[in-house]
Design a protein around this motif. Structure first.
Motif, PDB file in Angstrom:
ATOM      1  N   ASP A 192       3.984   5.924  -5.354  1.00 19.11           N
ATOM      2  CA  ASP A 192       4.081   6.023  -6.808  1.00 19.11           C
ATOM      3  C   ASP A 192       2.994   6.918  -7.375  1.00 19.11           C
ATOM      4  O   ASP A 192       3.216   7.659  -8.347  1.00 19.11           O
ATOM      5  N   SER A 193       1.815   6.876  -6.775  1.00 23.79           N
ATOM      6  CA  SER A 193       0.733   7.761  -7.208  1.00 23.79           C
ATOM      7  C   SER A 193       1.069   9.219  -6.910  1.00 23.79           C
ATOM      8  O   SER A 193       0.846  10.106  -7.750  1.00 23.79           O
ATOM      9  N   LEU A 194       1.642   9.477  -5.728  1.00 31.18           N
ATOM     10  CA  LEU A 194       2.014  10.844  -5.362  1.00 31.18           C
ATOM     11  C   LEU A 194       3.148  11.372  -6.239  1.00 31.18           C
ATOM     12  O   LEU A 194       3.160  12.549  -6.605  1.00 31.18           O
ATOM     13  N   LYS A 215       2.320   1.816  -3.427  1.00 31.26           N
ATOM     14  CA  LYS A 215       1.289   2.269  -4.365  1.00 31.26           C
ATOM     15  C   LYS A 215       0.965   3.743  -4.155  1.00 31.26           C
ATOM     16  O   LYS A 215       0.859   4.520  -5.114  1.00 31.26           O
ATOM     17  N   ILE A 216       0.832   4.145  -2.886  1.00 30.82           N
ATOM     18  CA  ILE A 216       0.527   5.546  -2.581  1.00 30.82           C
ATOM     19  C   ILE A 216       1.675   6.448  -3.022  1.00 30.82           C
ATOM     20  O   ILE A 216       1.461   7.507  -3.619  1.00 30.82           O
ATOM     21  N   GLU A 255       0.836  -1.201   0.000  1.00 34.63           N
ATOM     22  CA  GLU A 255       0.000   0.000   0.000  1.00 34.63           C
ATOM     23  C   GLU A 255       0.872   1.253   0.000  1.00 34.63           C
ATOM     24  O   GLU A 255       0.605   2.198  -0.744  1.00 34.63           O
ATOM     25  N   GLN A 282       3.714  10.654  -9.317  1.00 39.55           N
ATOM     26  CA  GLN A 282       3.124  11.022 -10.603  1.00 39.55           C
ATOM     27  C   GLN A 282       2.313  12.308 -10.478  1.00 39.55           C
ATOM     28  O   GLN A 282       2.369  13.180 -11.351  1.00 39.55           O
ATOM     29  N   LYS A 283       1.589  12.429  -9.380  1.00 44.47           N
ATOM     30  CA  LYS A 283       0.728  13.590  -9.168  1.00 44.47           C
ATOM     31  C   LYS A 283       1.526  14.867  -8.911  1.00 44.47           C
ATOM     32  O   LYS A 283       1.240  15.926  -9.486  1.00 44.47           O
ATOM     33  N   LYS A 292      -0.966  13.361   3.712  1.00 48.71           N
ATOM     34  CA  LYS A 292      -1.370  12.988   2.362  1.00 48.71           C
ATOM     35  C   LYS A 292      -2.071  11.642   2.276  1.00 48.71           C
ATOM     36  O   LYS A 292      -2.714  11.352   1.273  1.00 48.71           O
ATOM     37  N   HIS A 293      -1.948  10.834   3.312  1.00 44.67           N
ATOM     38  CA  HIS A 293      -2.703   9.579   3.364  1.00 44.67           C
ATOM     39  C   HIS A 293      -2.682   9.065   4.798  1.00 44.67           C
ATOM     40  O   HIS A 293      -1.632   8.963   5.420  1.00 44.67           O
TER      41      HIS A 293
END
Length: 258
Positions: free
Chosen positions: A46-48, A43-44, A40, A50-51, A84-85
């Motif tokens: 890698d998403s951040l 995944k978080i 998890e 990119q964002k 952020k999460h």
């Protein structure tokens, strides 16, 4: 807090703390909490990445931020992860970290930031440095502990951490003690597996090394300081109002927002 979390100090915690006090660091081979959440977290992150793109990691240094300027050339960076999460908040109560740090600092604990750094292929080599202001005497107590939480294996191929044991007792800036900061005769390279944790006195001479093969090397940095020392990021400012309201009493205490 330990009563609420049902944590108890054992002989291994004491041993690691004693090793830390003597050498300036210690290695916790595996964290069950990190292992359970590692996919998890990856995944978080890698998403951040990119964002946020080039904006990643600028929290606390906003006055130096320029359009499309990376916070650290050669590395992917993220900052203020607690905000952020909510999954990252679990790391506030990571059992191994809290127990060993308690053996070192006692009740005088406050957590001030969670960041991420990942060197790109062919980069990551740093000169030896310290992450805190120099000690004024060899007997000065530890003020700042950096917890390196590894989400990937780290070795000589993708860049391991380099440390010089026992230099956390040195006084003055590293440049005053070492003319050539590119190497030291007593330096040690630490290979660790994913889910491992390294606790390090922020005054210990250390550096990252080159990511030769380009394999992922995502590392979370949990910053821990004594309670009267300013946080790396002021959590009263960088945690939004909604996040602060949802924190438990234990989390509020550890983040200094209660």
């Amino acid at each position: 807090i330990f009563d609420k979390l049902d944590y108890r100090i054992d002989s291994e915690d004491t041993r690691l703390a004693e090793f830390f006090n003597e050498n300036g660091y210690c290695v916790i081979p595996k964290s069950d909490l990190v292992t359970k959440n590692i996919n998890e977290y990856r995944k978080i992150i890698d998403s951040l990445l990119q964002k946020e793109s080039w904006r990643g990691g600028w929290e606390g240094k906003e006055e130096y931020m320029k359009f499309e300027k990376d916070f650290q050339p050669g590395a992917y960076r993220l900052g203020n992860l607690f905000n952020k999460h909510k999954s990252f908040l679990k790391l506030l109560c990571e059992e191994n970290i809290l127990k060993v740090v308690y053996c070192i600092l006692g009740d005088d604990i406050k957590i001030g930031a969670l960041d991420m750094r990942e060197p790109k292929k062919g980069t990551g080599l740093q000169d030896l440095h310290i992450d805190w202001i120099p000690k004024k005497s060899e007997n000065e107590k530890t003020q700042n502990i950096v917890s390196f939480i590894f989400l990937d294996d780290a070795n000589k191929n993708n860049g391991h951490i380099r440390i010089v044991p026992k230099t956390h007792r040195k006084t003055g800036w590293i440049e005053e003690n070492l003319k050539d900061r590119s190497a030291h005769k007593d330096e040690v390279f630490l290979d660790v597996e994913k889910s491992s944790i390294i606790l390090m006195d922020a005054n210990l001479w250390h550096s990252g090394t080159t990511n030769i093969n380009g394999n992922r090397r995502r590392v979370l940095y949990l910053d821990i300081r004594r309670r009267n020392t300013p946080q790396l990021l002021n959590q009263r400012i960088y945690l939004d109002e909604t996040t602060q309201k949802e924190l438990t009493d234990v989390e509020k205490f550890l983040l200094g927002v209660g």
